[in-house]
Design a protein around this motif. Sequence first.
Motif, PDB file in Angstrom:
ATOM      1  N   LEU A  85       0.826  -1.211   0.000  1.00 35.13           N
ATOM      2  CA  LEU A  85       0.000   0.000   0.000  1.00 35.13           C
ATOM      3  C   LEU A  85       0.860   1.261   0.000  1.00 35.13           C
ATOM      4  O   LEU A  85       0.508   2.265  -0.634  1.00 35.13           O
ATOM      5  CB  LEU A  85      -0.927   0.001   1.209  1.00 35.13           C
ATOM      6  N   LEU A  86       1.992   1.236   0.699  1.00 37.97           N
ATOM      7  CA  LEU A  86       2.890   2.387   0.688  1.00 37.97           C
ATOM      8  C   LEU A  86       3.389   2.673  -0.724  1.00 37.97           C
ATOM      9  O   LEU A  86       3.438   3.838  -1.162  1.00 37.97           O
ATOM     10  CB  LEU A  86       4.073   2.149   1.627  1.00 37.97           C
ATOM     11  N   PHE A  87       3.771   1.625  -1.459  1.00 39.33           N
ATOM     12  CA  PHE A  87       4.245   1.846  -2.827  1.00 39.33           C
ATOM     13  C   PHE A  87       3.109   2.333  -3.714  1.00 39.33           C
ATOM     14  O   PHE A  87       3.290   3.260  -4.520  1.00 39.33           O
ATOM     15  CB  PHE A  87       4.854   0.572  -3.412  1.00 39.33           C
ATOM     16  N   ALA A  88       1.941   1.724  -3.600  1.00 39.59           N
ATOM     17  CA  ALA A  88       0.789   2.181  -4.384  1.00 39.59           C
ATOM     18  C   ALA A  88       0.502   3.649  -4.089  1.00 39.59           C
ATOM     19  O   ALA A  88       0.194   4.437  -4.998  1.00 39.59           O
ATOM     20  CB  ALA A  88      -0.433   1.325  -4.075  1.00 39.59           C
ATOM     21  N   GLY A  89       0.629   4.040  -2.819  1.00 36.67           N
ATOM     22  CA  GLY A  89       0.425   5.433  -2.462  1.00 36.67           C
ATOM     23  C   GLY A  89       1.458   6.358  -3.069  1.00 36.67           C
ATOM     24  O   GLY A  89       1.142   7.483  -3.492  1.00 36.67           O
ATOM     25  N   ALA A  90       2.705   5.902  -3.138  1.00 39.41           N
ATOM     26  CA  ALA A  90       3.761   6.702  -3.754  1.00 39.41           C
ATOM     27  C   ALA A  90       3.466   6.952  -5.225  1.00 39.41           C
ATOM     28  O   ALA A  90       3.626   8.072  -5.730  1.00 39.41           O
ATOM     29  CB  ALA A  90       5.110   6.002  -3.591  1.00 39.41           C
ATOM     30  N   VAL A  91       3.018   5.914  -5.922  1.00 39.28           N
ATOM     31  CA  VAL A  91       2.677   6.065  -7.338  1.00 39.28           C
ATOM     32  C   VAL A  91       1.458   6.963  -7.504  1.00 39.28           C
ATOM     33  O   VAL A  91       1.439   7.878  -8.349  1.00 39.28           O
ATOM     34  CB  VAL A  91       2.421   4.683  -7.978  1.00 39.28           C
ATOM     35  N   ALA A  92       0.431   6.734  -6.697  1.00 40.25           N
ATOM     36  CA  ALA A  92      -0.786   7.543  -6.793  1.00 40.25           C
ATOM     37  C   ALA A  92      -0.488   9.017  -6.554  1.00 40.25           C
ATOM     38  O   ALA A  92      -1.043   9.897  -7.231  1.00 40.25           O
ATOM     39  CB  ALA A  92      -1.825   7.034  -5.803  1.00 40.25           C
ATOM     40  N   GLU A  93       0.381   9.306  -5.601  1.00 43.05           N
ATOM     41  CA  GLU A  93       0.759  10.689  -5.316  1.00 43.05           C
ATOM     42  C   GLU A  93       1.430  11.343  -6.521  1.00 43.05           C
ATOM     43  O   GLU A  93       1.105  12.464  -6.908  1.00 43.05           O
ATOM     44  CB  GLU A  93       1.712  10.725  -4.117  1.00 43.05           C
TER      45      GLU A  93
END
Length: 242
Positions: free
Chosen positions: A160-168
Amino acid sequence: MRHDNLPTLEVCASPALLHLYNVPASIVVIIDVLRATSTIASALYNGAARVIPVDSVEACIRTGLETGGLTAGERDGKVVEGLQHGNSPLEYPRSFIEGKTLVLTTTNGTRLLHKSAGARQIITGSFPNLSAVCDYLTAQQLPVILGCAAWKDRINLEDLLFAGAVAERLAPHFHVHCDTALAAGQLYRLFRDDLFSAVRKAVHYERLAAFGLEEDVRYCLTPDIAPVLPLLQNGALKAAAR
């Protein structure tokens, strides 16, 4: 901001939820930070000819024999008996992997990859190739599903942290109308300056630390140390031209 002409970006937090998304219309980004997609990025960045993902130990051994590839994989964080190598990104320096085929099976990542068959495109993402993933998705301008491999269908923190980094990063270029993506982005903003401290609280970290794999975790959380874009073509992941 108008979203009329922007492609959508969504986050699927577990393989068990993938059926709720429009996979055939989308680029699916397979995310298994600890450790499969970090290992794939490391191997391809260091010159592997290809990585063949398979969903079982038996298929790994068989494919290794058929292709002359190195067999590698883990189950529950441990190297599988009968395979030659493990799922550590640090096992595949250029001096070892350049020009070779790696056949890989893991507990979660390769399983999600096979469940995503039929997607418009499939790529793999991890912090070591974060910018390569973001640059590619921005250029393609197609609907995106950030697919978290999770842990045996249970949501995990690091994916989820990586997905959040991409989404940001991609928010200006995509229509992010997805609560999971918004939550992942909030999570990443909270911990972006110290990812390791955040992941040290995660259950999967405890599994890996028990095997003395803290160095693996630090590698897997380091952005852009393996800047390559793994793209699935004809059953194998290869480094896309950039």
